[in-house]
Design a protein around this motif. Structure first.
Motif, PDB file in Angstrom:
ATOM      1  N   MET A   1     -46.887  64.875  12.592  1.00  0.00           N
ATOM      2  CA  MET A   1     -46.909  63.498  12.084  1.00  0.00           C
ATOM      3  C   MET A   1     -45.997  62.618  12.935  1.00  0.00           C
ATOM      4  O   MET A   1     -44.856  62.986  13.227  1.00  0.00           O
ATOM      5  CB  MET A   1     -46.444  63.464  10.622  1.00  0.00           C
ATOM      6  CG  MET A   1     -46.490  62.079   9.989  1.00  0.00           C
ATOM      7  SD  MET A   1     -45.836  62.077   8.307  1.00  0.00           S
ATOM      8  CE  MET A   1     -47.021  63.162   7.486  1.00  0.00           C
ATOM      9  N   SER A   2     -46.513  61.472  13.341  1.00  0.00           N
ATOM     10  CA  SER A   2     -45.737  60.551  14.167  1.00  0.00           C
ATOM     11  C   SER A   2     -44.590  59.950  13.359  1.00  0.00           C
ATOM     12  O   SER A   2     -44.713  59.714  12.166  1.00  0.00           O
ATOM     13  CB  SER A   2     -46.629  59.427  14.690  1.00  0.00           C
ATOM     14  OG  SER A   2     -47.657  59.942  15.517  1.00  0.00           O
ATOM     15  N   LEU A   3     -43.466  59.706  14.046  1.00  0.00           N
ATOM     16  CA  LEU A   3     -42.348  59.027  13.401  1.00  0.00           C
ATOM     17  C   LEU A   3     -42.729  57.574  13.103  1.00  0.00           C
ATOM     18  O   LEU A   3     -42.533  57.077  11.999  1.00  0.00           O
ATOM     19  CB  LEU A   3     -41.122  59.083  14.305  1.00  0.00           C
ATOM     20  CG  LEU A   3     -39.921  58.242  13.879  1.00  0.00           C
ATOM     21  CD1 LEU A   3     -39.448  58.633  12.490  1.00  0.00           C
ATOM     22  CD2 LEU A   3     -38.803  58.354  14.893  1.00  0.00           C
ATOM     23  N   LEU A   4     -43.271  56.901  14.099  1.00  0.00           N
ATOM     24  CA  LEU A   4     -43.702  55.510  13.948  1.00  0.00           C
ATOM     25  C   LEU A   4     -45.139  55.387  14.424  1.00  0.00           C
ATOM     26  O   LEU A   4     -45.497  55.906  15.482  1.00  0.00           O
ATOM     27  CB  LEU A   4     -42.819  54.572  14.781  1.00  0.00           C
ATOM     28  CG  LEU A   4     -43.259  53.107  14.863  1.00  0.00           C
ATOM     29  CD1 LEU A   4     -43.042  52.395  13.540  1.00  0.00           C
ATOM     30  CD2 LEU A   4     -42.523  52.381  15.986  1.00  0.00           C
ATOM     31  N   GLU A   5     -45.954  54.712  13.645  1.00  0.00           N
ATOM     32  CA  GLU A   5     -47.326  54.432  14.062  1.00  0.00           C
ATOM     33  C   GLU A   5     -47.629  52.962  13.794  1.00  0.00           C
ATOM     34  O   GLU A   5     -47.491  52.485  12.675  1.00  0.00           O
ATOM     35  CB  GLU A   5     -48.319  55.315  13.310  1.00  0.00           C
ATOM     36  CG  GLU A   5     -49.764  55.118  13.773  1.00  0.00           C
ATOM     37  CD  GLU A   5     -50.740  56.059  13.102  1.00  0.00           C
ATOM     38  OE1 GLU A   5     -51.935  56.002  13.447  1.00  0.00           O
ATOM     39  OE2 GLU A   5     -50.302  56.851  12.233  1.00  0.00           O
ATOM     40  N   THR A  25     -47.837  54.869  19.012  1.00  0.00           N
ATOM     41  CA  THR A  25     -47.131  55.885  18.228  1.00  0.00           C
ATOM     42  C   THR A  25     -45.881  56.336  18.967  1.00  0.00           C
ATOM     43  O   THR A  25     -45.810  56.263  20.192  1.00  0.00           O
ATOM     44  CB  THR A  25     -48.021  57.113  17.953  1.00  0.00           C
ATOM     45  OG1 THR A  25     -48.372  57.721  19.212  1.00  0.00           O
ATOM     46  CG2 THR A  25     -49.277  56.743  17.193  1.00  0.00           C
ATOM     47  N   ILE A  26     -44.895  56.779  18.199  1.00  0.00           N
ATOM     48  CA  ILE A  26     -43.682  57.382  18.755  1.00  0.00           C
ATOM     49  C   ILE A  26     -43.388  58.642  17.948  1.00  0.00           C
ATOM     50  O   ILE A  26     -43.381  58.609  16.717  1.00  0.00           O
ATOM     51  CB  ILE A  26     -42.478  56.424  18.699  1.00  0.00           C
ATOM     52  CG1 ILE A  26     -42.766  55.139  19.487  1.00  0.00           C
ATOM     53  CG2 ILE A  26     -41.220  57.093  19.248  1.00  0.00           C
ATOM     54  CD1 ILE A  26     -41.653  54.119  19.432  1.00  0.00           C
ATOM     55  N   ALA A  31     -38.855  59.373  23.917  1.00  0.00           N
ATOM     56  CA  ALA A  31     -38.499  58.058  24.448  1.00  0.00           C
ATOM     57  C   ALA A  31     -39.746  57.425  25.052  1.00  0.00           C
ATOM     58  O   ALA A  31     -40.403  58.034  25.901  1.00  0.00           O
ATOM     59  CB  ALA A  31     -37.406  58.172  25.505  1.00  0.00           C
ATOM     60  N   VAL A  32     -40.066  56.234  24.603  1.00  0.00           N
ATOM     61  CA  VAL A  32     -41.241  55.505  25.091  1.00  0.00           C
ATOM     62  C   VAL A  32     -40.765  54.233  25.784  1.00  0.00           C
ATOM     63  O   VAL A  32     -40.028  53.433  25.191  1.00  0.00           O
ATOM     64  CB  VAL A  32     -42.204  55.156  23.938  1.00  0.00           C
ATOM     65  CG1 VAL A  32     -43.359  54.296  24.456  1.00  0.00           C
ATOM     66  CG2 VAL A  32     -42.734  56.419  23.286  1.00  0.00           C
ATOM     67  N   SER A  57     -51.350  40.548  11.238  1.00  0.00           N
ATOM     68  CA  SER A  57     -52.219  41.578  10.669  1.00  0.00           C
ATOM     69  C   SER A  57     -51.873  42.917  11.304  1.00  0.00           C
ATOM     70  O   SER A  57     -51.151  42.989  12.289  1.00  0.00           O
ATOM     71  CB  SER A  57     -53.696  41.239  10.896  1.00  0.00           C
ATOM     72  OG  SER A  57     -54.008  41.242  12.276  1.00  0.00           O
ATOM     73  N   GLY A  58     -52.389  43.995  10.704  1.00  0.00           N
ATOM     74  CA  GLY A  58     -52.087  45.336  11.194  1.00  0.00           C
ATOM     75  C   GLY A  58     -51.172  46.081  10.247  1.00  0.00           C
ATOM     76  O   GLY A  58     -50.681  45.522   9.249  1.00  0.00           O
ATOM     77  N   GLU A  59     -50.928  47.341  10.545  1.00  0.00           N
ATOM     78  CA  GLU A  59     -50.126  48.195   9.681  1.00  0.00           C
ATOM     79  C   GLU A  59     -49.011  48.889  10.464  1.00  0.00           C
ATOM     80  O   GLU A  59     -49.164  49.212  11.640  1.00  0.00           O
ATOM     81  CB  GLU A  59     -51.005  49.278   9.027  1.00  0.00           C
ATOM     82  CG  GLU A  59     -52.053  48.742   8.070  1.00  0.00           C
ATOM     83  CD  GLU A  59     -52.853  49.857   7.420  1.00  0.00           C
ATOM     84  OE1 GLU A  59     -52.761  51.012   7.897  1.00  0.00           O
ATOM     85  OE2 GLU A  59     -53.565  49.586   6.450  1.00  0.00           O
ATOM     86  N   ILE A  60     -47.891  49.119   9.763  1.00  0.00           N
ATOM     87  CA  ILE A  60     -46.776  49.897  10.292  1.00  0.00           C
ATOM     88  C   ILE A  60     -46.584  51.106   9.387  1.00  0.00           C
ATOM     89  O   ILE A  60     -46.449  50.952   8.168  1.00  0.00           O
ATOM     90  CB  ILE A  60     -45.476  49.071  10.342  1.00  0.00           C
ATOM     91  CG1 ILE A  60     -45.659  47.820  11.202  1.00  0.00           C
ATOM     92  CG2 ILE A  60     -44.318  49.920  10.870  1.00  0.00           C
ATOM     93  CD1 ILE A  60     -44.465  46.885  11.177  1.00  0.00           C
ATOM     94  N   LEU A  61     -46.582  52.296   9.980  1.00  0.00           N
ATOM     95  CA  LEU A  61     -46.370  53.516   9.210  1.00  0.00           C
ATOM     96  C   LEU A  61     -45.135  54.245   9.737  1.00  0.00           C
ATOM     97  O   LEU A  61     -44.974  54.404  10.957  1.00  0.00           O
ATOM     98  CB  LEU A  61     -47.578  54.452   9.295  1.00  0.00           C
ATOM     99  CG  LEU A  61     -48.844  54.023   8.515  1.00  0.00           C
ATOM    100  CD1 LEU A  61     -49.654  53.019   9.334  1.00  0.00           C
ATOM    101  CD2 LEU A  61     -49.705  55.234   8.208  1.00  0.00           C
ATOM    102  N   ILE A  62     -44.270  54.649   8.841  1.00  0.00           N
ATOM    103  CA  ILE A  62     -43.101  55.466   9.167  1.00  0.00           C
ATOM    104  C   ILE A  62     -43.321  56.839   8.552  1.00  0.00           C
ATOM    105  O   ILE A  62     -43.423  56.970   7.335  1.00  0.00           O
ATOM    106  CB  ILE A  62     -41.795  54.862   8.610  1.00  0.00           C
ATOM    107  CG1 ILE A  62     -41.597  53.425   9.114  1.00  0.00           C
ATOM    108  CG2 ILE A  62     -40.608  55.742   8.987  1.00  0.00           C
ATOM    109  CD1 ILE A  62     -41.286  53.300  10.576  1.00  0.00           C
ATOM    110  N   GLU A  63     -43.432  57.852   9.405  1.00  0.00           N
ATOM    111  CA  GLU A  63     -43.694  59.229   8.966  1.00  0.00           C
ATOM    112  C   GLU A  63     -44.886  59.279   8.008  1.00  0.00           C
ATOM    113  O   GLU A  63     -44.859  59.937   6.972  1.00  0.00           O
ATOM    114  CB  GLU A  63     -42.439  59.832   8.328  1.00  0.00           C
ATOM    115  CG  GLU A  63     -41.288  59.956   9.326  1.00  0.00           C
ATOM    116  CD  GLU A  63     -40.023  60.506   8.714  1.00  0.00           C
ATOM    117  OE1 GLU A  63     -39.761  60.235   7.518  1.00  0.00           O
ATOM    118  OE2 GLU A  63     -39.281  61.222   9.421  1.00  0.00           O
TER     119      GLU A  63
END
Length: 246
Positions: A1-5, A25-26, A31-32, A57-63
């Motif tokens: 699962m990505s930390l940030l998406e 994703t991160i 490091a990106v 617009s759009g979504e931010i997902l944390i884990e």
């Protein structure tokens, strides 16, 4: 699962479209590098992740969990800290006082509450030791080099033990030796399991410490590649538009 998406993030300021459908994703401990010309949308994207702007617009997902970051405190609560280009340090204070600025430790002395400098300096020294920095908690910031100032700013982010540290041009306008110090600090963040997003115009820095590089051009993501699968020449071509996408 990505930390940030990030999913299809757009941001408009009236008729100006700063970001258009950016997905990224991160992973933990990754490091990106985020690169692009001036006006490409890098700072806008960083400010959205840091809670300074809401996306249009759009979504931010944390884990894997959808979040809305209405303010910087929301981002901090979600495990995201940012080191701005100007570092936002107080030159007239010590390194230790800057680390705890706004989050000072206090102790009770009878009916009075006082700042607990001993505890703050002790914890700051531990953070500098963890970063392998020679910065000393009792030194005034105005007497420090660019590399030491970066160490203070990074140590301040470590107070909340973030999952992701955003860094905006950390090696701009400092000497070659100090650049090496800052890159070593970023590597230590990675080594301790922290993800880093590095905004930089310096190609050697990105290729030195980053695992991936994402390129923005005119608000759109035109590339997202592993460092070992691209080259400075290709990234330069993507930034200036000589290469459409990769």
């Amino acid at each position: 699962m990505s930390l940030l998406e990030l999913k299809n993030i757009t941001k408009s300021f009236g008729a100006i479209h700063a970001l258009e459908g950016v997905s990224l994703t991160i992973e933990p401990g990754e490091a990106v590098g985020l690169m692009g010309d001036n006006g490409a949308g890098k700072s806008t994207l960083m400010k959205i992740i840091a809670g300074n702007f809401l996306p249009t617009s759009g979504e931010i997902l944390i884990e894997g969990r959808k979040v809305e970051l209405h303010k910087p405190l929301d981002a901090r609560d979600a495990g995201i800290e940012i080191v701005y280009q100007d570092l936002a340090l107080c030159d007239n204070l010590t390194a230790g006082a800057n680390v705890f600025l706004g989050r000072e430790l206090k102790k009770k002395v009878g009916p009075f509450s006082m700042l607990d400098y001993a505890s703050m300096y002790k914890q700051a020294a531990e953070l500098f030791a963890e970063l392998k920095s020679e910065t000393r908690p009792r030194d005034l910031v105005r007497q420090m080099s660019g590399g030491q100032r970066q160490a203070v700013a990074i140590a301040r982010t470590r107070l909340s033990d973030p999952k992701l540290v955003l860094m905006d041009e950390p090696t701009a306008a400092i000497s070659v030796r100090q650049v090496a110090e800052v890159l070593a600090l970023i590597q230590r963040l990675k080594d301790t399991g922290h993800a880093v997003m590095l905004v930089s115009h310096r190609m050697p820095d990105v290729f030195d410490v980053c695992d991936r590089v994402a390129v923005l051009r005119r608000g759109s993501k035109v590339a997202d590649k592993r460092i070992n699968e691209t080259s400075p020449e290709e990234v330069t071509g993507l930034i200036i538009g000589a290469i459409e996408a990769a």
